[in-house]
Design a protein around this motif. Structure first.
Motif, PDB file in Angstrom:
ATOM      1  N   VAL A 139       0.796  -1.229   0.000  1.00 19.57           N
ATOM      2  CA  VAL A 139       0.000   0.000   0.000  1.00 19.57           C
ATOM      3  C   VAL A 139       0.830   1.281   0.000  1.00 19.57           C
ATOM      4  N   ILE A 140       1.900   1.316   0.763  1.00 20.62           N
ATOM      5  CA  ILE A 140       2.673   2.574   0.829  1.00 20.62           C
ATOM      6  C   ILE A 140       3.263   2.916  -0.536  1.00 20.62           C
ATOM      7  N   GLU A 141       3.784   1.930  -1.250  1.00 19.97           N
ATOM      8  CA  GLU A 141       4.321   2.199  -2.585  1.00 19.97           C
ATOM      9  C   GLU A 141       3.214   2.616  -3.550  1.00 19.97           C
ATOM     10  N   VAL A 142       2.045   2.009  -3.411  1.00 19.97           N
ATOM     11  CA  VAL A 142       0.891   2.390  -4.242  1.00 19.97           C
ATOM     12  C   VAL A 142       0.516   3.847  -3.976  1.00 19.97           C
ATOM     13  N   MET A 143       0.537   4.231  -2.720  1.00 19.30           N
ATOM     14  CA  MET A 143       0.189   5.609  -2.360  1.00 19.30           C
ATOM     15  C   MET A 143       1.151   6.615  -3.005  1.00 19.30           C
ATOM     16  N   LYS A 144       2.394   6.249  -3.107  1.00 24.77           N
ATOM     17  CA  LYS A 144       3.380   7.143  -3.729  1.00 24.77           C
ATOM     18  C   LYS A 144       3.059   7.369  -5.208  1.00 24.77           C
ATOM     19  N   ILE A 145       2.537   6.334  -5.848  1.00 30.48           N
ATOM     20  CA  ILE A 145       2.138   6.464  -7.253  1.00 30.48           C
ATOM     21  C   ILE A 145       0.858   7.297  -7.361  1.00 30.48           C
ATOM     22  N   LEU A 146      -0.122   7.009  -6.512  1.00 29.02           N
ATOM     23  CA  LEU A 146      -1.385   7.759  -6.536  1.00 29.02           C
ATOM     24  C   LEU A 146      -1.155   9.232  -6.231  1.00 29.02           C
ATOM     25  N   ASN A 147      -0.130   9.512  -5.470  1.00 23.34           N
ATOM     26  CA  ASN A 147       0.190  10.892  -5.095  1.00 23.34           C
ATOM     27  C   ASN A 147       0.538  11.752  -6.307  1.00 23.34           C
ATOM     28  N   THR A 148       0.886  11.107  -7.422  1.00 25.98           N
ATOM     29  CA  THR A 148       1.266  11.844  -8.636  1.00 25.98           C
ATOM     30  C   THR A 148       0.072  12.111  -9.557  1.00 25.98           C
ATOM     31  N   MET A 149      -1.104  11.627  -9.184  1.00 31.00           N
ATOM     32  CA  MET A 149      -2.288  11.758 -10.043  1.00 31.00           C
ATOM     33  C   MET A 149      -3.122  12.954  -9.589  1.00 31.00           C
ATOM     34  N   PRO A 150      -3.144  14.041 -10.367  1.00 30.80           N
ATOM     35  CA  PRO A 150      -3.777  15.287  -9.910  1.00 30.80           C
ATOM     36  C   PRO A 150      -5.301  15.272  -9.868  1.00 30.80           C
ATOM     37  N   HIS A 151      -5.938  14.315 -10.548  1.00 28.61           N
ATOM     38  CA  HIS A 151      -7.399  14.294 -10.577  1.00 28.61           C
ATOM     39  C   HIS A 151      -7.994  13.227  -9.659  1.00 28.61           C
ATOM     40  N   ILE A 152      -7.141  12.701  -8.778  1.00 31.94           N
ATOM     41  CA  ILE A 152      -7.573  11.756  -7.742  1.00 31.94           C
ATOM     42  C   ILE A 152      -7.172  12.340  -6.393  1.00 31.94           C
ATOM     43  N   LYS A 153      -8.061  12.226  -5.431  1.00 37.65           N
ATOM     44  CA  LYS A 153      -7.723  12.608  -4.059  1.00 37.65           C
ATOM     45  C   LYS A 153      -7.970  11.413  -3.154  1.00 37.65           C
ATOM     46  N   VAL A 154      -6.893  10.845  -2.624  1.00 38.03           N
ATOM     47  CA  VAL A 154      -7.020   9.722  -1.702  1.00 38.03           C
ATOM     48  C   VAL A 154      -7.432  10.258  -0.338  1.00 38.03           C
ATOM     49  N   LYS A 155      -8.584   9.788   0.127  1.00 33.00           N
ATOM     50  CA  LYS A 155      -9.129  10.265   1.406  1.00 33.00           C
ATOM     51  C   LYS A 155      -8.920   9.274   2.540  1.00 33.00           C
ATOM     52  N   GLY A 156      -8.487   8.043   2.187  1.00 39.84           N
ATOM     53  CA  GLY A 156      -8.282   7.065   3.246  1.00 39.84           C
ATOM     54  C   GLY A 156      -8.259   5.646   2.719  1.00 39.84           C
ATOM     55  N   LEU A 157      -8.626   4.709   3.586  1.00 37.33           N
ATOM     56  CA  LEU A 157      -8.519   3.280   3.308  1.00 37.33           C
ATOM     57  C   LEU A 157      -9.849   2.576   3.559  1.00 37.33           C
ATOM     58  N   MET A 158     -10.026   1.463   2.880  1.00 36.26           N
ATOM     59  CA  MET A 158     -11.205   0.621   3.083  1.00 36.26           C
ATOM     60  C   MET A 158     -10.788  -0.841   3.146  1.00 36.26           C
ATOM     61  N   THR A 159     -11.504  -1.613   3.952  1.00 35.87           N
ATOM     62  CA  THR A 159     -11.313  -3.058   3.919  1.00 35.87           C
ATOM     63  C   THR A 159     -12.647  -3.759   4.128  1.00 35.87           C
ATOM     64  N   VAL A 160     -12.725  -4.969   3.570  1.00 36.79           N
ATOM     65  CA  VAL A 160     -13.865  -5.859   3.812  1.00 36.79           C
ATOM     66  C   VAL A 160     -13.326  -7.012   4.644  1.00 36.79           C
ATOM     67  N   ALA A 161     -13.732  -7.052   5.901  1.00 35.43           N
ATOM     68  CA  ALA A 161     -13.246  -8.101   6.796  1.00 35.43           C
ATOM     69  C   ALA A 161     -13.996  -9.405   6.523  1.00 35.43           C
ATOM     70  N   PRO A 162     -13.425 -10.532   6.920  1.00 36.05           N
ATOM     71  CA  PRO A 162     -14.128 -11.807   6.743  1.00 36.05           C
ATOM     72  C   PRO A 162     -15.446 -11.823   7.520  1.00 36.05           C
ATOM     73  N   PHE A 163     -16.412 -12.600   7.010  1.00 36.61           N
ATOM     74  CA  PHE A 163     -17.637 -12.784   7.790  1.00 36.61           C
ATOM     75  C   PHE A 163     -17.364 -13.825   8.864  1.00 36.61           C
ATOM     76  N   VAL A 164     -17.562 -13.439  10.110  1.00 33.09           N
ATOM     77  CA  VAL A 164     -17.282 -14.330  11.239  1.00 33.09           C
ATOM     78  C   VAL A 164     -18.470 -14.331  12.199  1.00 33.09           C
ATOM     79  N   GLU A 165     -18.650 -15.437  12.885  1.00 34.91           N
ATOM     80  CA  GLU A 165     -19.731 -15.526  13.882  1.00 34.91           C
ATOM     81  C   GLU A 165     -19.434 -14.623  15.073  1.00 34.91           C
TER      82      GLU A 165
END
Length: 232
Positions: A139-165
């Protein structure tokens, strides 16, 4: 039913936020309206819901057309690159940016319209083969690439956790995403924020909030069980 369910959920959000030294105002409740009719969305709106999550582009677009009020639409499902052009300018936030190819297409289509699109980077924290998202160590290396894209604004992170009882089993998943957000902040990338952590669903949102979630995505606990045989 929706009124009562929302009242209970808001109570639980308040209690969970308190445990993490925050208030309910710090948490955005996204009512996941996929497969539910427009009438259900309107009922939730009457109870103060202003943020709605959809998984599929076609369904999102039909509901954007049907709901004329000023609500915030969130695309939370996997987004194919060939459908990006339809959602640009229609969503408050795209939660599910799970590849650089997708990010590049969002950048391209946003540039065409002369706008900046708010996104979250999806992280497959549990490293599940059936789930989309970047691996934690990418993710950190991906963020460095996204940081160069002027028409995208990264606001944070998302995850889908496993379904658990037992939702406690997902606590380490949520904690890892929070820790990753702290590590990203230390990089001091100009165009990258980690203020939003979109994690937690109907079965585990309280645990997610305790571990730092700022957005929770709740569907069945608000609207009831889905009927996948019906189309909106």
């Amino acid at each position: 039913m929706i009124k009562d369910q929302l009242k209970e959920i808001k109570k639980q959000i308040k209690e969970a936020a308190k445990k993490s030294a925050r208030t309910e105002e710090d948490i955005t409740l996204i009512a996941v309206s996929k497969t539910y009719p427009v009438t259900a969305i309107q009922e939730a709106m009457l109870e103060g819901c202003m943020d709605f999550g959809e998984n599929h582009v076609q369904e999102l677009m039909s509901k954007v057309e049907a709901i004329k009020e000023n609500v915030n639409w969130h695309l939370i499902g996997h987004l194919q690159t060939n459908k990006v052009k339809y959602v640009i300018g229609k969503t408050a936030l795209i939660h599910s940016v799970d590849s650089l190819k997708l990010a590049e297409e969002i950048e391209k289509q946003s540039a065409k319209k002369g706008i900046v699109t708010n996104i979250l980077v999806e992280v497959n924290v549990a490293d599940e083969a059936t789930k989309y998202g970047f691996k934690l160590d990418e993710v950190i290396e991906v963020m460095k690439i996204l940081n160069t894209m002027p028409h995208i604004k990264v606001k944070g992170l998302m995850t889908v956790a496993p379904f658990v009882e037992n939702p406690e089993k997902n606590r380490p998943i949520f904690r890892k995403l929070y820790e990753l957000s702290v590590d990203i902040q230390k990089q001091k990338l100009d165009n990258i924020s980690t203020n939003i952590l979109s994690m937690g669903m109907s079965n585990d949102y309280q645990i997610a909030i305790e571990e730092g979630a700022t957005m929770v995505r709740i569907g069945t606990a608000i609207f009831g069980n889905r009927d996948y045989s019906k189309k909106n």
